[in-house]
Design an enzyme around this catalytic site. Structure first.
Site, PDB file in Angstrom:
ATOM      1  N   VAL A 130      -3.195 -27.267 -23.019  1.00  0.00           N
ATOM      2  CA  VAL A 130      -2.671 -26.295 -24.083  1.00  0.00           C
ATOM      3  C   VAL A 130      -1.421 -26.683 -24.095  1.00  0.00           C
ATOM      4  CG1 VAL A 130      -2.700 -24.262 -22.276  1.00  0.00           C
ATOM      5  CG2 VAL A 130      -2.538 -23.840 -24.773  1.00  0.00           C
ATOM      6  N   ASP A 131      -0.631 -26.671 -25.276  1.00  0.00           N
ATOM      7  CA  ASP A 131       0.778 -26.972 -25.301  1.00  0.00           C
ATOM      8  C   ASP A 131       1.307 -25.648 -26.073  1.00  0.00           C
ATOM      9  OD1 ASP A 131       0.281 -29.615 -24.589  1.00  0.00           O
ATOM     10  OD2 ASP A 131      -0.047 -30.224 -26.543  1.00  0.00           O
ATOM     11  N   VAL A 132       2.265 -25.105 -25.439  1.00  0.00           N
ATOM     12  CA  VAL A 132       2.888 -23.971 -25.852  1.00  0.00           C
ATOM     13  C   VAL A 132       4.327 -24.004 -26.084  1.00  0.00           C
ATOM     14  CG1 VAL A 132       1.286 -22.474 -24.577  1.00  0.00           C
ATOM     15  CG2 VAL A 132       3.575 -23.073 -23.420  1.00  0.00           C
TER      16      VAL A 132
END
Length: 660
Positions: A130-132
């Site tokens: 997951v990239d945030v």
């Protein structure tokens, strides 16, 4: 036996070349993948993760031929991610010899395919990435290599991914990636608290100490890094590296309890302490980088909210950069010491207190063949731990010790005088006396080098408005309030200070500035090597100093000196800012037995002690000092600083005119 957290290099693949990015942009070539991975293979890494950013963006098939060459070369577990969105693609990659598949965009665009991958290959083989990006108080999830924002919160993403059955989660803050400014621990905490599977923290590690905080304070099970393992620390030079097993032990050993089980400094949940720390950091009164608040003298926040002390740290960091340059400088200094000591019994004078810094400095010098004479100023308030540490370290190293013991009644009278003076600076006599003893020992033995165990990276610089000291100040306060003559106290008067620094050409140097000095690692090394003992806090190896820091300053002046050391550790990447803030805002309580000892030794009954703790407050400017002389002789002391006769911190603090 400790099973240490996994430390995973992350390599970015673009076509058939390895690259480094910053915030997922500006790809820079760092080497041939097969060659680089062969080096990591020799370095015995835990596992490797290859993220194919080219395939992720173009949604092209994985380069199976290249992966086959890599697997043939590497004898370590490999994970691969990059546009994988079907079971067939995942099976082809696994068939080559890769052990794990990393999926990112497919978690949202092809959830059934990810669920089928888990069913076909096992949950242990599927890592959800997951990239945030931070958005106000929360986070926005991004897919397609950081290009597209998703319509769900980070908590919702975690629930969705774990429902698919993935075995691990890799969490990356896009804005931290490649910056070497530290991993976003808040994002890691959110994922760790919501997920029931192991979490890998990634994105932003620079110094190796950055690898610890995600495990220690954010609930991660593993930590991953790219730049930290392909670039030289603090520089833009490509240098493939990985910590050795002993270095990993230094990093993570303190996380384990006596049963060999991992323990963490704080819980994953956002408990009251962490919430209070985060509220403190968002208050608008705190430096955007460290913990210095706007009421600290000289804080002077710039337009970005960064304090003066951070800028001072950066200037010292540039002057003493960690790496080959500083190693060469330290080696040159060691050679200078040995040359100066030729034909003499000792090469230098070294102050010792039983604390971490001076103890580690003794080890460092002796390991390089230097023959120091250790000098200790005993103000008769030493703790048993301090004296035991001095003996243990110096005895094993074979270092000679000279101790100067001041008359206890005389010294207690000096302390008594400073308490009556109503000032903050009641510990100034110790610092000045210690320096006076070091200069006298150097003159006695004809030695031109004094080495000091101080590191700006772990201690910071004390604000002028919180601590002032000079020999004239000691004399002026004692003449006003003292009852006994100063006969044995080794004061540092102006005439002798100038004589020793200018005409005797005695240099003062801080060798710890030249090394990547990590305080926690130093404590563990000293304990293992010498049986050295921790005394509970910075400067707490002396009982009066412990009273001064834990009770006198907080109670009388509302000053928490931990702010200075904790800020230094945050700046140098040795402590997470939120964890440091939690420690800072925790109330300090004086030890009743120590307070009783101070009352008894200084001759205060309860009423007298209450008087000095509540009387009108005074400043050092209310008494005679050398401050004006230092200011008038600013050009002279600038030269003394450049010649290493006085520390830069002395020149900056004492020779700069006081702001009205």
């Amino acid at each position: 036996m400790h099973v240490y957290p996994r430390v995973i290099p992350v390599l970015l693949l673009e076509g058939e070349r390895l690259v480094k990015t910053r915030r997922f942009e500006d790809a820079r070539y760092v080497g041939d993948p097969v060659n680089v991975i062969s080096i990591f293979n020799d370095l015995e890494v835990d596992e490797l993760m290859i993220l194919d950013i080219g395939a992720a963006r173009s949604r092209t098939p994985a380069p199976l031929a290249l992966l086959n060459r890599i697997v043939t070369e590497a004898f370590i577990p490999l994970a691969y991610g990059g546009g994988v969105e079907t079971v067939a693609q995942a099976q082809e990659i696994i068939a080559v010899g890769v052990e794990k598949i990393v999926v990112n965009t497919a978690v949202l665009t092809a959830p059934d395919a990810v669920r089928e991958m888990v069913r076909a290959l096992g949950s242990q083989a599927i890592v959800a990435s997951v990239d945030v990006r931070r958005d106000g108080e929360g986070y926005v999830v991004y897919t397609a290599g950081g290009a597209d924002a998703a319509e769900l919160t980070l908590d919702e993403w975690v629930a969705h991914a774990t429902a698919l059955g993935v075995g691990e989660i890799l969490v990356t803050n896009i804005d931290q990636e490649g910056t070497r400014d530290g991993i976003d621990l808040d994002a890691v905490r959110i994922v760790s608290a919501a997920a029931e599977v192991p979490v890998i923290a990634h994105g932003g590690a620079g110094a190796r100490t950055d690898l610890v905080a995600p495990i220690e304070s954010a609930g991660a099970s593993a930590v991953a890094a790219g730049s930290a393992f392909v670039m030289q620390s603090g520089r833009e030079s490509v240098l493939i590296n990985y910590p050795t097993r002993p270095q990993i032990d230094d990093l993570f050993g303190h996380l384990f309890d006596g049963r060999g089980e991992i323990r963490t400094a704080v819980t994953v949940e956002r408990d009251a302490d962490l919430q209070a720390a985060e509220e403190f950091l968002r208050s608008g009164r705190v430096c955007a980088r460290c913990l210095i608040t706007d009421d600290v003298p000289g804080a002077a926040f710039d337009q970005d909210g960064v304090c003066y002390y951070c800028h001072l740290h950066d200037s010292l960091d540039k002057q003493y950069p960690i790496g080959p340059e500083s190693e060469a400088a330290l080696d040159r200094f060691v050679a200078e010491l040995k040359e100066a000591g030729r034909g003499r019994k000792y090469d230098c004078i070294m102050g010792v207190s039983g604390g971490t810094d001076s103890s580690y400095l003794a080890h460092l010098l002796v390991s390089k063949g230097v023959r120091p004479l250790a000098v200790h100023f005993d103000n008769t308030w030493n703790s048993p731990t301090a004296t035991s540490n001095i003996f243990a370290v110096l005895d094993k190293l074979g270092v000679d010790l000279e101790t100067y013991v001041v008359d206890n009644a005389e010294y207690d009278d000096i302390y008594h005088s400073f308490m009556l003076a109503g000032v903050k600076d009641i510990e100034a006599p110790t610092d000045i006396g210690f320096m006076g003893v070091l200069y006298r020992a150097a003159e006695k033995h004809g030695i031109r080098h004094i080495v000091e165990g101080h590191s700006f990276r772990t201690e910071g610089v004390s604000p002028m408005g919180w601590l002032y000291m000079d020999g004239g100040y000691i004399k002026g306060v004692h003449e006003r309030f003292g009852r006994l003559p100063m006969k044995t106290y080794p004061n540092l008067d102006f005439k002798n200070f100038v004589k020793w620094s200018a005409f005797s050409r005695i240099q003062r140097t801080r060798p710890l500035y030249w090394i990547d000095y990590n305080k926690e690692a130093a404590k563990r090394f000293l304990a293992d090597e010498f049986g050295w003992q921790w005394y509970g806090g910075h400067h707490l190896e002396n009982r009066f100093t412990a009273f001064y820091h834990t009770y006198f300053l907080p109670t009388r002046f509302g000053i928490n000196f931990r702010q200075i050391e904790l800020s230094a550790l945050v700046r140098s990447g040795q402590m997470d800012r939120t964890v440091a803030a939690a420690q800072f805002i925790e109330p300090r309580h004086g030890d009743p037995e120590l307070i009783a000892m101070v009352k008894k030794r200084l001759g205060f009954d309860d009423a007298g002690f209450e008087h000095v703790m509540t009387m009108p407050k005074k400043e050092y400017t209310d008494y005679p000092t050398y401050k004006r002389r230092f200011e008038l002789l600013r050009p002279f002391f600038w030269l003394m600083w450049k010649l290493d006769r006085v520390p830069k911190s002395f020149y900056v603090k004492f020779c700069t005119p006081r702001k009205k």
